[in-house]
Motif scaffolding. Structure first.
Motif, PDB file in Angstrom:
ATOM      1  N   LEU A  53       0.824  -1.205   0.000  1.00 43.66           N
ATOM      2  CA  LEU A  53       0.000   0.000   0.000  1.00 43.66           C
ATOM      3  C   LEU A  53       0.862   1.261   0.000  1.00 43.66           C
ATOM      4  O   LEU A  53       0.480   2.290  -0.564  1.00 43.66           O
ATOM      5  CB  LEU A  53      -0.934  -0.004   1.212  1.00 43.66           C
ATOM      6  N   GLY A  54       2.045   1.154   0.607  1.00 46.40           N
ATOM      7  CA  GLY A  54       2.965   2.290   0.620  1.00 46.40           C
ATOM      8  C   GLY A  54       3.438   2.666  -0.777  1.00 46.40           C
ATOM      9  O   GLY A  54       3.832   3.814  -1.022  1.00 46.40           O
ATOM     10  N   GLU A  55       3.401   1.693  -1.696  1.00 44.57           N
ATOM     11  CA  GLU A  55       3.784   1.946  -3.097  1.00 44.57           C
ATOM     12  C   GLU A  55       2.548   2.139  -3.977  1.00 44.57           C
ATOM     13  O   GLU A  55       2.671   2.222  -5.197  1.00 44.57           O
ATOM     14  CB  GLU A  55       4.618   0.775  -3.626  1.00 44.57           C
ATOM     15  N   GLY A  56       1.368   2.209  -3.343  1.00 46.37           N
ATOM     16  CA  GLY A  56       0.135   2.414  -4.111  1.00 46.37           C
ATOM     17  C   GLY A  56      -0.376   1.175  -4.803  1.00 46.37           C
ATOM     18  O   GLY A  56      -1.161   1.260  -5.752  1.00 46.37           O
ATOM     19  N   ILE A  57       0.057  -0.006  -4.349  1.00 45.24           N
ATOM     20  CA  ILE A  57      -0.316  -1.262  -4.999  1.00 45.24           C
ATOM     21  C   ILE A  57      -1.512  -1.896  -4.298  1.00 45.24           C
ATOM     22  O   ILE A  57      -1.522  -2.041  -3.069  1.00 45.24           O
ATOM     23  CB  ILE A  57       0.863  -2.256  -4.986  1.00 45.24           C
ATOM     24  N   PHE A  58      -2.526  -2.268  -5.076  1.00 44.76           N
ATOM     25  CA  PHE A  58      -3.682  -3.001  -4.559  1.00 44.76           C
ATOM     26  C   PHE A  58      -3.438  -4.489  -4.774  1.00 44.76           C
ATOM     27  O   PHE A  58      -3.120  -4.925  -5.881  1.00 44.76           O
ATOM     28  CB  PHE A  58      -4.964  -2.566  -5.264  1.00 44.76           C
ATOM     29  N   PHE A  59      -3.587  -5.277  -3.717  1.00 38.45           N
ATOM     30  CA  PHE A  59      -3.317  -6.714  -3.748  1.00 38.45           C
ATOM     31  C   PHE A  59      -4.607  -7.484  -3.539  1.00 38.45           C
ATOM     32  O   PHE A  59      -5.427  -7.130  -2.684  1.00 38.45           O
ATOM     33  CB  PHE A  59      -2.320  -7.063  -2.640  1.00 38.45           C
ATOM     34  N   THR A  60      -4.801  -8.539  -4.308  1.00 40.16           N
ATOM     35  CA  THR A  60      -6.013  -9.341  -4.137  1.00 40.16           C
ATOM     36  C   THR A  60      -5.762 -10.801  -4.497  1.00 40.16           C
ATOM     37  O   THR A  60      -4.867 -11.111  -5.297  1.00 40.16           O
ATOM     38  CB  THR A  60      -7.172  -8.787  -5.000  1.00 40.16           C
ATOM     39  N   GLN A  61      -6.545 -11.688  -3.905  1.00 40.90           N
ATOM     40  CA  GLN A  61      -6.548 -13.107  -4.243  1.00 40.90           C
ATOM     41  C   GLN A  61      -8.002 -13.546  -4.391  1.00 40.90           C
ATOM     42  O   GLN A  61      -8.844 -13.189  -3.562  1.00 40.90           O
ATOM     43  CB  GLN A  61      -5.889 -13.937  -3.133  1.00 40.90           C
ATOM     44  N   HIS A  62      -8.295 -14.307  -5.442  1.00 35.77           N
ATOM     45  CA  HIS A  62      -9.671 -14.767  -5.615  1.00 35.77           C
ATOM     46  C   HIS A  62      -9.685 -16.167  -6.220  1.00 35.77           C
ATOM     47  O   HIS A  62      -8.785 -16.558  -6.976  1.00 35.77           O
ATOM     48  CB  HIS A  62     -10.468 -13.805  -6.499  1.00 35.77           C
ATOM     49  N   LEU A  63     -10.717 -16.914  -5.862  1.00 33.19           N
ATOM     50  CA  LEU A  63     -10.882 -18.296  -6.311  1.00 33.19           C
ATOM     51  C   LEU A  63     -12.023 -18.346  -7.312  1.00 33.19           C
ATOM     52  O   LEU A  63     -13.126 -17.866  -7.041  1.00 33.19           O
ATOM     53  CB  LEU A  63     -11.199 -19.176  -5.100  1.00 33.19           C
ATOM     54  N   THR A  71      -3.547 -14.848  -7.664  1.00 28.18           N
ATOM     55  CA  THR A  71      -2.970 -13.791  -6.827  1.00 28.18           C
ATOM     56  C   THR A  71      -2.491 -12.696  -7.766  1.00 28.18           C
ATOM     57  O   THR A  71      -1.683 -12.956  -8.661  1.00 28.18           O
ATOM     58  CB  THR A  71      -1.779 -14.331  -6.010  1.00 28.18           C
ATOM     59  N   GLU A  72      -2.992 -11.472  -7.587  1.00 22.04           N
ATOM     60  CA  GLU A  72      -2.650 -10.410  -8.525  1.00 22.04           C
ATOM     61  C   GLU A  72      -2.548  -9.059  -7.832  1.00 22.04           C
ATOM     62  O   GLU A  72      -3.032  -8.869  -6.721  1.00 22.04           O
ATOM     63  CB  GLU A  72      -3.673 -10.342  -9.657  1.00 22.04           C
ATOM     64  N   CYS A  73      -1.888  -8.136  -8.522  1.00 22.89           N
ATOM     65  CA  CYS A  73      -1.693  -6.782  -8.011  1.00 22.89           C
ATOM     66  C   CYS A  73      -2.076  -5.762  -9.080  1.00 22.89           C
ATOM     67  O   CYS A  73      -1.944  -6.025 -10.284  1.00 22.89           O
ATOM     68  CB  CYS A  73      -0.224  -6.562  -7.611  1.00 22.89           C
ATOM     69  N   PHE A  74      -2.507  -4.586  -8.615  1.00 27.15           N
ATOM     70  CA  PHE A  74      -2.884  -3.495  -9.503  1.00 27.15           C
ATOM     71  C   PHE A  74      -2.170  -2.218  -9.063  1.00 27.15           C
ATOM     72  O   PHE A  74      -2.024  -1.956  -7.870  1.00 27.15           O
ATOM     73  CB  PHE A  74      -4.398  -3.256  -9.458  1.00 27.15           C
ATOM     74  N   LEU A  75      -1.740  -1.453 -10.046  1.00 25.42           N
ATOM     75  CA  LEU A  75      -1.180  -0.125  -9.792  1.00 25.42           C
ATOM     76  C   LEU A  75      -1.741   0.789 -10.879  1.00 25.42           C
ATOM     77  O   LEU A  75      -1.322   0.709 -12.040  1.00 25.42           O
ATOM     78  CB  LEU A  75       0.349  -0.144  -9.841  1.00 25.42           C
TER      79      LEU A  75
END
Length: 205
Positions: A53-63, A71-75
């Motif tokens: 979050l400090g780098e502005g990255i959104f992290f998520t995991q979904h089935l 497992t993926e990240c968004f910026l």
């Protein structure tokens, strides 16, 4: 102003991550004769979320409906899939929940090179062995370094799939948790050489 690459942001976040606290205890072996500690999912998430979050990255995991965990990240508008793995379902609802939780924490530890569990004979009543403690810490430090190298390699343009493919071909699908020091050092050497090669190519351009 150009947007920061998500790979560069991930590498920066990884530098600020520490291995999670091993706050869970489980038993294995015949009759539960051996005890080991592991990091629960909440502990693993705690170790990565603030740096991301400090780098502005959104992290998520979904089935998904086919039981594949992503497992993926968004910026901003950038997206990177860090890991995909199938979750083996079956048994009771509790068993299925445990399988999903295990897959999530294992995926995170694998992606970021974090030590998520450790063998521990502390419950056996044996006197603590300083040498074993030192060796355990040494392994954790090596895995942390590998995580940093992996993030740097990806930031330079080496794909996650390429790294995973090399690991699978070299170690024939062996579980990375069981790597001995020689195998860990070989992985570190591979990542370091890939980084050197990519940096040399960029200098020539």
């Amino acid at each position: 102003m150009s947007e920061v690459s998500i790979y560069v942001a991930l590498a920066a976040a990884r530098k600020n991550m520490s291995c999670p606290d091993l706050d869970g205890v489980a038993r294995t072996g015949k009759g539960g004769s051996r005890e080991y500690k592991y990091a629960t999912l909440s502990s693993v998430l705690k170790s990565i979320m603030e740096p991301l979050l400090g780098e502005g990255i959104f992290f998520t995991q979904h089935l998904d409906l086919e039981n594949v965990l992503t497992t993926e990240c968004f910026l901003g508008e950038q997206k990177v899939i860090l890991d995909t793995r199938r979750v083996i379902r079956g048994g009771s609802a509790q068993d299925e929940g445990s399988a999903e939780t295990y897959a999530k924490r294992y995926a995170i530890c694998s992606v970021f090179g974090l030590a998520g569990e450790d063998d521990d004979d502390g419950g056996s009543g044996l006197t603590p062995n300083p040498k074993e403690d030192e060796e355990r810490k040494h392994r954790q430090d090596l895995w942390k370094e590998i995580g940093t190298l992996k993030s740097k390699a990806i930031a330079l343009g080496i794909t996650e799939a390429g790294i995973t493919s090399w690991i699978e071909m070299t170690y024939k699908g062996k579980d990375m948790k069981t790597f001995n020091e020689e195998e860990i050092m070989a992985l570190r050497g591979y990542l370091a050489s890939q980084i050197t090669d990519m940096e040399s190519l960029k200098e020539k351009k």
